[in-house]
Write a protein that holds these residues in place. Structure first.
Motif, mmCIF file in Angstrom:
data_model
loop_
_atom_site.group_PDB
_atom_site.id
_atom_site.type_symbol
_atom_site.label_atom_id
_atom_site.label_comp_id
_atom_site.label_asym_id
_atom_site.label_seq_id
_atom_site.Cartn_x
_atom_site.Cartn_y
_atom_site.Cartn_z
ATOM 1 N N ALA A 37 -7.579 25.571 -44.239
ATOM 2 C CA ALA A 37 -7.235 24.637 -45.071
ATOM 3 C C ALA A 37 -8.078 24.858 -46.629
ATOM 4 O O ALA A 37 -7.280 24.591 -47.616
ATOM 5 C CB ALA A 37 -7.430 23.257 -44.669
ATOM 6 N N THR A 83 -5.364 15.268 -46.462
ATOM 7 C CA THR A 83 -4.483 16.531 -46.390
ATOM 8 C C THR A 83 -4.353 16.892 -44.913
ATOM 9 O O THR A 83 -3.178 17.284 -44.808
ATOM 10 C CB THR A 83 -5.426 17.837 -46.893
ATOM 11 N N ALA A 84 -5.141 16.702 -44.033
ATOM 12 C CA ALA A 84 -4.881 16.829 -42.568
ATOM 13 C C ALA A 84 -5.809 16.044 -41.881
ATOM 14 O O ALA A 84 -6.945 15.726 -42.097
ATOM 15 C CB ALA A 84 -5.347 18.436 -42.459
ATOM 16 N N TRP A 138 -7.122 15.540 -37.962
ATOM 17 C CA TRP A 138 -7.128 16.198 -36.801
ATOM 18 C C TRP A 138 -7.780 15.117 -35.632
ATOM 19 O O TRP A 138 -8.771 14.615 -35.954
ATOM 20 C CB TRP A 138 -8.165 17.091 -36.906
ATOM 21 N N VAL A 190 -2.798 18.072 -34.913
ATOM 22 C CA VAL A 190 -2.927 18.059 -36.308
ATOM 23 C C VAL A 190 -1.777 17.372 -36.869
ATOM 24 O O VAL A 190 -0.716 17.968 -36.910
ATOM 25 C CB VAL A 190 -2.949 19.621 -36.547
ATOM 26 N N ASP A 194 -0.523 17.364 -40.482
ATOM 27 C CA ASP A 194 -0.776 17.877 -41.923
ATOM 28 C C ASP A 194 0.358 17.314 -42.801
ATOM 29 O O ASP A 194 1.528 16.670 -42.597
ATOM 30 C CB ASP A 194 -0.120 19.496 -41.886
ATOM 31 N N ARG A 195 -0.110 16.939 -44.229
ATOM 32 C CA ARG A 195 0.549 16.302 -45.266
ATOM 33 C C ARG A 195 1.871 17.436 -45.554
ATOM 34 O O ARG A 195 1.572 18.396 -45.719
ATOM 35 C CB ARG A 195 -0.437 15.989 -46.415
#
Length: 383
Positions: free
Chosen positions: A25, A192-193, A195, A228, A230-231
Motif C-alpha cells: 500500500a 485507504t484499506a 483489514w 481486505v 480496499d477503497r
C-alpha cells in the motif's frame, strides 16, 4: 527479544501478511499523501477500550501508544468514551524488515492479539476486541469523526435512527459484497484499506462450536485469513455524494437486512450444532443468506421469527437422510405460509389494544395454520 515465538504460527503468518500488505500500500500510495503532509499509516481498531485485554496490555507494555488512542466521539458514548470504538496508531516503522527492540515488542503484542482475535472469530458470537487494522493518510481524529457519522444510520426499514456497528467484522463482511463502488467509498471515507479477519459463514460443527480449547475443536476449522476492503479508484465522471446526509443513509433495504442478520445466521447454525445435526445436513452460507433474505422480505423482522422461519424451511435431518428444503411455492405450503403470516399480522394489530392478544410467533402461527387445514387425501398405493 528477536523473534515472535510466543504466538501461534497462524497468528504470525497473519501478521506477516498484514505487514506485506502495508508495504504494498505504501508503494502504491498516490502523491496526494505527500501533499497533506502525512504518510500512509496503520491503526488498530478496537471494539472498545474498557474491559478489553488488548487495551490493558497496550496500557501496561506500550503506554506511549496507548496515550495516542483516539475514541470515536459518538454522542451515544458521551461521558463514557472508553466504551466507544477506538483507534490506536501503529509506530512508523512497524512493517520494516529489521525493527528495533521496541517495535519488535509491539509486533509480538500484535501477534498475540491476532491469535486471540482468530479464536474469537471462530467462536462467532463472542465479542471481538480487535476489530480491524486500517491504513490511512488521515489523522486518527479525522477517521474517528467520519466513523461518528457512519455509526449513525437512518434505517431504510422504518426511517428511525439506529446505531450501526460498522466496526464489527461480522457485520461488514455480510454487507460489503453487496455495496456498489460509491457506497464503498462513502463507508471508507479517509481510510485507504480496511483489514479484518475473515469471519466464518457456513455450517458449524459441534466439536468446534462447543470446544473449550482450540485443541478440543479437533482442527475442524480452516485457517483464518484476511478480508481486505480496499477503497475503489476515483470514478472518471463523478464523485459520490459525501455529505453527512448521504452517509447517514448509506444502505439500501436489502443491504441493511444483510448487515443485521449476521448474528441470526450464526445462532441458527449453533442451534443446529447443539441438536447434533452434522455440517452436511446444515444449510451452507449461500442457502442461509437466501433463507434469511426471504424471511425478511416476508416481513419477519424479529430475530425469533426469522429463526423459526429458517427452521421451518430447513427441517432437522437425521444422518443418511436426503437434505430437502421446504418449497414455500408448493400449493399446500404456500397456503400455510399465507395463513400463518395473516395470523401474525392480525394478532400484531390487536397487541396495542387494551387486553389484546400477545403477538404470535411464526412457529406457533404456522402450527395453527397446519392444524386448521384439512388432512392430505389418502391415495392408496397401486399394485
Amino acid at each position: 527479544m528477536r523473534a515472535l515465538s510466543s504466538a501461534h504460527p497462524d497468528a504470525v503468518l497473519l501478521l506477516r501478511s498484514l505487514q506485506k500488505g502495508f508495504v504494498r500500500a505504501l508503494a502504491l500510495a498516490p502523491p496526494v499523501h505527500a501533499s497533506v503532509g502525512r504518510p500512509l499509516s496503520a491503526f488498530l481498531v478496537l471494539e472498545r477500550w474498557r474491559d478489553n485485554p488488548l487495551a490493558e496490555h497496550l496500557q501496561e507494555h506500550h503506554p506511549l501508544l496507548a496515550d495516542e488512542r483516539v475514541d470515536v466521539p459518538d454522542d451515544i458514548y458521551k461521558g463514557r468514551p472508553e466504551a466507544a470504538p477506538t483507534l490506536v496508531p501503529m509506530p512508523e516503522h512497524w512493517a520494516a524488515d529489521a525493527p528495533g527492540d521496541d517495535t519488535l515488542a509491539l509486533l509480538n503484542t500484535m501477534a498475540l492479539a491476532l491469535d486471540a482475535a482468530r479464536l474469537q472469530s471462530r467462536r462467532r458470537l463472542v465479542d471481538q476486541m480487535l476489530c480491524a487494522v486500517v491504513f490511512s493518510a488521515a489523522t486518527p481524529a479525522r477517521i474517528a469523526l467520519h466513523w461518528k457519522h457512519l455509526g449513525f444510520q437512518i434505517s431504510p426499514e422504518d426511517g428511525k435512527d439506529k446505531l450501526f456497528r460498522y466496526q464489527d467484522a461480522r457485520v461488514m463482511q455480510r454487507v460489503w459484497p453487496l455495496l456498489d463502488e460509491a457506497q464503498r467509498r462513502r463507508w471508507l471515507g479517509p481510510v485507504t484499506a480496511w483489514w479484518s479477519l475473515s469471519q466464518p459463514w457456513g455450517p458449524w460443527a459441534g466439536a468446534e462450536a462447543f470446544a473449550t480449547t482450540e485443541a478440543a475443536a479437533g482442527g475442524a476449522a480452516e485457517a483464518t485469513e484476511w478480508f481486505v476492503a480496499d477503497r475503489p479508484a476515483l470514478p472518471h465522471v463523478s464523485t459520490p455524494d459525501s455529505s453527512d446526509e448521504a452517509l447517514h443513509r448509506l444502505l439500501r433495504l436489502d443491504q441493511w437486512r444483510a448487515a443485521h442478520t449476521a448474528t441470526t445466521g450464526n445462532r441458527l447454525w449453533l442451534s443446529m450444532a447443539s441438536r447434533k445435526i452434522s455440517t452436511r445436513h446444515q444449510p451452507d452460507g449461500e442457502t442461509m443468506t437466501r433463507l434469511l433474505r426471504q424471511g425478511a422480505e416476508l416481513g419477519l423482522t424479529q430475530e425469533s421469527d426469522l429463526c423459526e422461519f429458517v427452521d421451518a424451511s430447513w427441517p432437522a435431518h437425521r444422518p443418511g437422510d436426503p437434505v430437502v428444503q421446504r418449497d414455500w411455492s408448493a400449493p399446500r405450503d404456500a397456503a400455510l405460509l399465507q395463513q400463518a403470516l395473516a395470523s401474525m399480522h392480525a394478532t400484531g394489530a390487536r397487541t396495542g389494544e387494551a387486553g389484546g392478544d400477545p403477538p404470535a410467533g411464526f412457529a406457533s402461527s404456522l402450527y395453527a395454520a397446519a392444524q386448521a387445514q384439512p388432512p392430505h387425501p389418502f391415495t392408496p398405493r397401486k399394485g
